[in-house]
Design a protein around this motif. Structure first.
Motif, mmCIF file in Angstrom:
data_model
loop_
_atom_site.group_PDB
_atom_site.id
_atom_site.type_symbol
_atom_site.label_atom_id
_atom_site.label_comp_id
_atom_site.label_asym_id
_atom_site.label_seq_id
_atom_site.Cartn_x
_atom_site.Cartn_y
_atom_site.Cartn_z
ATOM 1 N N CYS A 14 81.294 18.216 -8.005
ATOM 2 C CA CYS A 14 81.500 18.432 -9.294
ATOM 3 C C CYS A 14 82.072 17.907 -9.988
ATOM 4 C CB CYS A 14 82.723 19.570 -8.604
ATOM 5 S SG CYS A 14 83.080 20.972 -9.446
ATOM 6 N N ARG A 15 81.940 18.100 -11.373
ATOM 7 C CA ARG A 15 82.656 17.046 -12.645
ATOM 8 C C ARG A 15 82.876 17.964 -13.526
ATOM 9 N NH1 ARG A 15 78.656 13.229 -15.589
ATOM 10 N NH2 ARG A 15 77.519 15.115 -16.650
ATOM 11 N N TRP A 34 73.916 23.479 3.275
ATOM 12 C CA TRP A 34 75.085 23.154 3.292
ATOM 13 C C TRP A 34 75.199 24.380 2.388
ATOM 14 C CZ3 TRP A 34 78.288 21.133 6.856
ATOM 15 C CH2 TRP A 34 77.398 20.669 7.467
ATOM 16 N N ARG A 35 74.386 25.522 1.786
ATOM 17 C CA ARG A 35 74.905 26.769 1.155
ATOM 18 C C ARG A 35 75.310 27.886 2.456
ATOM 19 N NH1 ARG A 35 70.481 25.308 -3.314
ATOM 20 N NH2 ARG A 35 71.097 23.921 -3.884
ATOM 21 N N GLY A 36 76.287 28.375 1.622
ATOM 22 C CA GLY A 36 76.093 29.812 1.680
ATOM 23 C C GLY A 36 77.624 29.402 2.823
ATOM 24 N N GLN A 37 78.268 28.739 2.775
ATOM 25 C CA GLN A 37 79.254 28.543 3.393
ATOM 26 C C GLN A 37 80.641 28.351 3.357
ATOM 27 O OE1 GLN A 37 78.675 24.996 6.641
ATOM 28 N NE2 GLN A 37 76.410 25.288 6.436
ATOM 29 N N GLN A 42 85.719 26.454 -2.418
ATOM 30 C CA GLN A 42 86.244 25.528 -1.977
ATOM 31 C C GLN A 42 86.570 25.062 -3.015
ATOM 32 O OE1 GLN A 42 85.688 24.795 1.950
ATOM 33 N NE2 GLN A 42 85.970 27.064 2.871
ATOM 34 N N LEU A 43 85.384 24.364 -3.402
ATOM 35 C CA LEU A 43 85.180 23.186 -4.567
ATOM 36 C C LEU A 43 85.688 23.564 -5.319
ATOM 37 C CD1 LEU A 43 84.567 19.837 -4.786
ATOM 38 C CD2 LEU A 43 82.170 20.787 -4.940
ATOM 39 N N LEU A 44 85.479 24.662 -5.746
ATOM 40 C CA LEU A 44 85.901 25.634 -7.348
ATOM 41 C C LEU A 44 87.216 25.621 -7.719
ATOM 42 C CD1 LEU A 44 83.022 28.182 -8.602
ATOM 43 C CD2 LEU A 44 84.019 26.361 -9.336
ATOM 44 N N THR A 45 87.709 26.193 -6.844
ATOM 45 C CA THR A 45 89.734 25.847 -6.114
ATOM 46 C C THR A 45 89.933 25.276 -6.302
ATOM 47 O OG1 THR A 45 89.007 28.269 -4.543
ATOM 48 C CG2 THR A 45 91.490 27.170 -5.055
ATOM 49 N N LEU A 68 82.766 34.648 -11.089
ATOM 50 C CA LEU A 68 83.244 35.402 -10.895
ATOM 51 C C LEU A 68 84.966 36.279 -9.796
ATOM 52 C CD1 LEU A 68 81.361 38.242 -12.068
ATOM 53 C CD2 LEU A 68 83.201 37.442 -13.507
ATOM 54 N N GLN A 69 84.473 35.394 -8.517
ATOM 55 C CA GLN A 69 84.636 36.149 -7.619
ATOM 56 C C GLN A 69 85.816 34.187 -7.322
ATOM 57 O OE1 GLN A 69 81.871 35.503 -4.439
ATOM 58 N NE2 GLN A 69 81.024 37.939 -4.599
ATOM 59 N N ASN A 70 85.834 33.742 -8.270
ATOM 60 C CA ASN A 70 86.657 32.581 -8.044
ATOM 61 C C ASN A 70 87.470 32.206 -9.421
ATOM 62 O OD1 ASN A 70 86.138 30.789 -5.679
ATOM 63 N ND2 ASN A 70 83.771 31.451 -6.040
ATOM 64 N N GLY A 71 87.635 33.483 -9.933
ATOM 65 C CA GLY A 71 88.451 33.932 -11.336
ATOM 66 C C GLY A 71 88.013 33.007 -12.889
ATOM 67 N N PHE A 72 86.289 33.106 -12.638
ATOM 68 C CA PHE A 72 85.878 32.709 -14.105
ATOM 69 C C PHE A 72 85.884 33.878 -14.339
ATOM 70 C CE2 PHE A 72 85.552 28.453 -11.656
ATOM 71 C CZ PHE A 72 85.523 27.622 -13.281
ATOM 72 N N ASN A 73 85.875 34.106 -15.770
ATOM 73 C CA ASN A 73 86.027 35.061 -16.814
ATOM 74 C C ASN A 73 84.900 34.511 -17.991
ATOM 75 O OD1 ASN A 73 87.365 37.354 -15.507
ATOM 76 N ND2 ASN A 73 89.332 35.867 -16.513
ATOM 77 N N TYR A 74 84.013 35.798 -18.165
ATOM 78 C CA TYR A 74 83.176 35.445 -19.186
ATOM 79 C C TYR A 74 83.528 34.848 -20.747
ATOM 80 C CZ TYR A 74 79.862 38.633 -16.643
ATOM 81 O OH TYR A 74 78.942 38.876 -15.642
#
Length: 106
Positions: A14-15, A34-37, A42-45, A68-74
Motif C-alpha cells: 500500500c502506498r 492471498w485475497r479473501g483473508q 488490515q493494511l488499510l487499518t 466503506l467497511q474500513n471507514g472510508f466515505n464518498y
C-alpha cells in the motif's frame, strides 16, 4: 509505503503519497493467492492509523464495499489538486473516497 511479507515473498502493498499537500492512497494491492483473508482490511487499518489527516483515494467500483467497511466515505468534493487527478483517472470508472479519523465505524 507499507509492505506485507510471507517469509521473503511480498504478498501485499500500500502506498500513500503527498499530492500537493493532500494525503492520497494511490496503491493497495494484495496478491491474488492471498485475497479473501482480510489482508487488505488490515493494511488499510495500519495505513490510516499512521496518518494524521484525511486520506483520499480513488476506488474501483468492485472495491467500494471494502473501503466503506474500513471507514472510508464518498468524497463529494475534492481539493483542486486531487480533482485534476481524478479527471485523469475517471475513465477507469473509479469513485473518489476519503478516510477521516471520525468516520471509523464504532
Amino acid at each position: 509505503m507499507w509492505v506485507v511479507y510471507n517469509e521473503l515473498e511480498i504478498i501485499a502493498a500500500c502506498r500513500v503519497q503527498d499530492q500537493s499537500g493532500q494525503l492520497f492512497l494511490s496503491t493497495l494491492y494484495v496478491d491474488e493467492m492471498w485475497r479473501g483473508q482480510k489482508i487488505a482490511s488490515q493494511l488499510l487499518t495500519t495505513v490510516t492509523d499512521a496518518q494524521k489527516g484525511t486520506v483520499f483515494t480513488f476506488v474501483y467500483q468492485n472495491l467500494i464495499d471494502l473501503y466503506l467497511q474500513n471507514g472510508f466515505n464518498y468524497a463529494l468534493t475534492l481539493p483542486n489538486s486531487l480533482q485534476s487527478l481524478f479527471e485523469v483517472y475517471a475513465h477507469r470508472k473509479v469513485v473518489a473516497m476519503h478516510f477521516t479519523r471520525d468516520t471509523v465505524p464504532s
